[in-house]
Design a protein around this motif. Sequence first.
Motif, mmCIF file in Angstrom:
data_model
loop_
_atom_site.group_PDB
_atom_site.id
_atom_site.type_symbol
_atom_site.label_atom_id
_atom_site.label_comp_id
_atom_site.label_asym_id
_atom_site.label_seq_id
_atom_site.Cartn_x
_atom_site.Cartn_y
_atom_site.Cartn_z
ATOM 1 N N MET A 1 7.499 -0.885 7.743
ATOM 2 C CA MET A 1 6.750 -2.045 8.214
ATOM 3 C C MET A 1 6.850 -3.196 7.221
ATOM 4 O O MET A 1 6.477 -3.033 6.056
ATOM 5 N N LYS A 2 7.350 -4.332 7.661
ATOM 6 C CA LYS A 2 7.441 -5.493 6.774
ATOM 7 C C LYS A 2 6.311 -6.455 7.120
ATOM 8 O O LYS A 2 6.294 -7.033 8.198
ATOM 9 N N LEU A 3 5.340 -6.560 6.181
ATOM 10 C CA LEU A 3 4.105 -7.288 6.473
ATOM 11 C C LEU A 3 3.902 -8.473 5.552
ATOM 12 O O LEU A 3 4.299 -8.442 4.384
ATOM 13 N N ILE A 4 3.223 -9.493 6.088
ATOM 14 C CA ILE A 4 2.726 -10.595 5.263
ATOM 15 C C ILE A 4 1.203 -10.560 5.342
ATOM 16 O O ILE A 4 0.645 -10.431 6.436
ATOM 17 N N PHE A 5 0.528 -10.656 4.195
ATOM 18 C CA PHE A 5 -0.922 -10.839 4.165
ATOM 19 C C PHE A 5 -1.184 -12.304 3.887
ATOM 20 O O PHE A 5 -0.849 -12.818 2.817
ATOM 21 N N LYS A 13 -7.070 -10.119 0.100
ATOM 22 C CA LYS A 13 -5.689 -9.732 0.421
ATOM 23 C C LYS A 13 -5.133 -8.744 -0.592
ATOM 24 O O LYS A 13 -4.551 -7.734 -0.232
ATOM 25 N N GLY A 14 -5.317 -9.075 -1.858
ATOM 26 C CA GLY A 14 -4.739 -8.245 -2.918
ATOM 27 C C GLY A 14 -5.332 -6.852 -2.938
ATOM 28 O O GLY A 14 -4.613 -5.862 -3.084
ATOM 29 N N THR A 15 -6.654 -6.775 -2.753
ATOM 30 C CA THR A 15 -7.343 -5.483 -2.768
ATOM 31 C C THR A 15 -6.839 -4.595 -1.627
ATOM 32 O O THR A 15 -6.483 -3.434 -1.837
ATOM 33 N N LEU A 16 -6.784 -5.158 -0.421
ATOM 34 C CA LEU A 16 -6.341 -4.361 0.726
ATOM 35 C C LEU A 16 -4.849 -4.030 0.607
ATOM 36 O O LEU A 16 -4.430 -2.910 0.920
ATOM 37 N N ALA A 17 -4.065 -4.989 0.126
ATOM 38 C CA ALA A 17 -2.621 -4.752 -0.017
ATOM 39 C C ALA A 17 -2.360 -3.584 -0.967
ATOM 40 O O ALA A 17 -1.480 -2.754 -0.715
ATOM 41 N N THR A 18 -3.138 -3.504 -2.050
ATOM 42 C CA THR A 18 -2.966 -2.409 -3.006
ATOM 43 C C THR A 18 -3.202 -1.062 -2.316
ATOM 44 O O THR A 18 -2.430 -0.113 -2.482
ATOM 45 N N PHE A 81 7.455 -3.356 3.129
ATOM 46 C CA PHE A 81 6.764 -3.946 1.974
ATOM 47 C C PHE A 81 5.611 -4.813 2.468
ATOM 48 O O PHE A 81 5.533 -5.117 3.659
ATOM 49 N N ILE A 82 4.729 -5.170 1.529
ATOM 50 C CA ILE A 82 3.681 -6.140 1.843
ATOM 51 C C ILE A 82 3.881 -7.363 0.963
ATOM 52 O O ILE A 82 3.890 -7.252 -0.265
ATOM 53 N N LEU A 83 4.036 -8.509 1.573
ATOM 54 C CA LEU A 83 4.076 -9.767 0.834
ATOM 55 C C LEU A 83 2.656 -10.323 0.791
ATOM 56 O O LEU A 83 2.045 -10.562 1.831
ATOM 57 N N ASP A 84 2.125 -10.488 -0.418
ATOM 58 C CA ASP A 84 0.743 -10.937 -0.610
ATOM 59 C C ASP A 84 0.784 -12.268 -1.353
ATOM 60 O O ASP A 84 1.168 -12.316 -2.513
#
Length: 197
Positions: A1-5, A13-18, A81-84
């Motif tokens: 899954m390629k995601l953008i937050f 965003k950072g907390t959930l992305a982690t 990946f997650i882009l944050d």
Amino acid sequence: MKLIFLGPPGAGKGTLATLVAAEYKIPHISTGDIFRTAIRNKTPLGLKVQSIIDSGQLVSDDITIELVQNRLMEDDIGGGFILDGFPRTIPQAEALERIIDIDRVINFDISDEDVIARLSGRRMCKNCGQNYHMVFSKPAVENVCDKCGGELIIREDDKIDSIKKRLEVYRKQTAPLIDHYKKQDKLTDIDARPQAE
Ligand code: ADP
Ligand code: ZN
């Protein structure tokens, strides 16, 4: 899954992305973290961006796009990946579209008042950069980093003038991305209001 937050500073965003990145074993790519590490290590990039970041403004698109382009060439991104914190401008989004196709954009919805409340409680380890929050994500021992024992400090750009500047920058330069991704049918909104404890 390629995601953008996507969302304003302090939306979580950072907390959930982690959490999500650890759960799915995919990289959490935070341009803010990459810049702050560069600043801590006094690299040429860090020295170049420090004053811009402390004042709450955006680093130039050229520098940021090159950074992300290089990161997305590493071999750990195959499983997603997650882009944050990237993209933050329309030109950054357009550049990203030339590099790779994104599956979904998660939009963190939160008011300016909640952002200010949230950012004023945020702390960072002076030594390793780990993030904490005095209400939402407390360290085990007050003002001491769980990971390395370092002292917790308030980020220069979490002081009130920089917070106001960052919100203004967000509404002007980043919020247009909401429509951009809505038109592509990629947007999912989530309610990012802080939960009372
Ligand atoms: P926040 O806590 O506001 O979500 P970040 O940690 O994502 O902040 O970013 C901190 C700072 O780093 C930003 O205020 C900005 O100066 C710089 N920065 C991070 N990502 C970008 C980007 N995509 N484009 C330009 N500047 C960025
Ligand atoms: Zn630490």
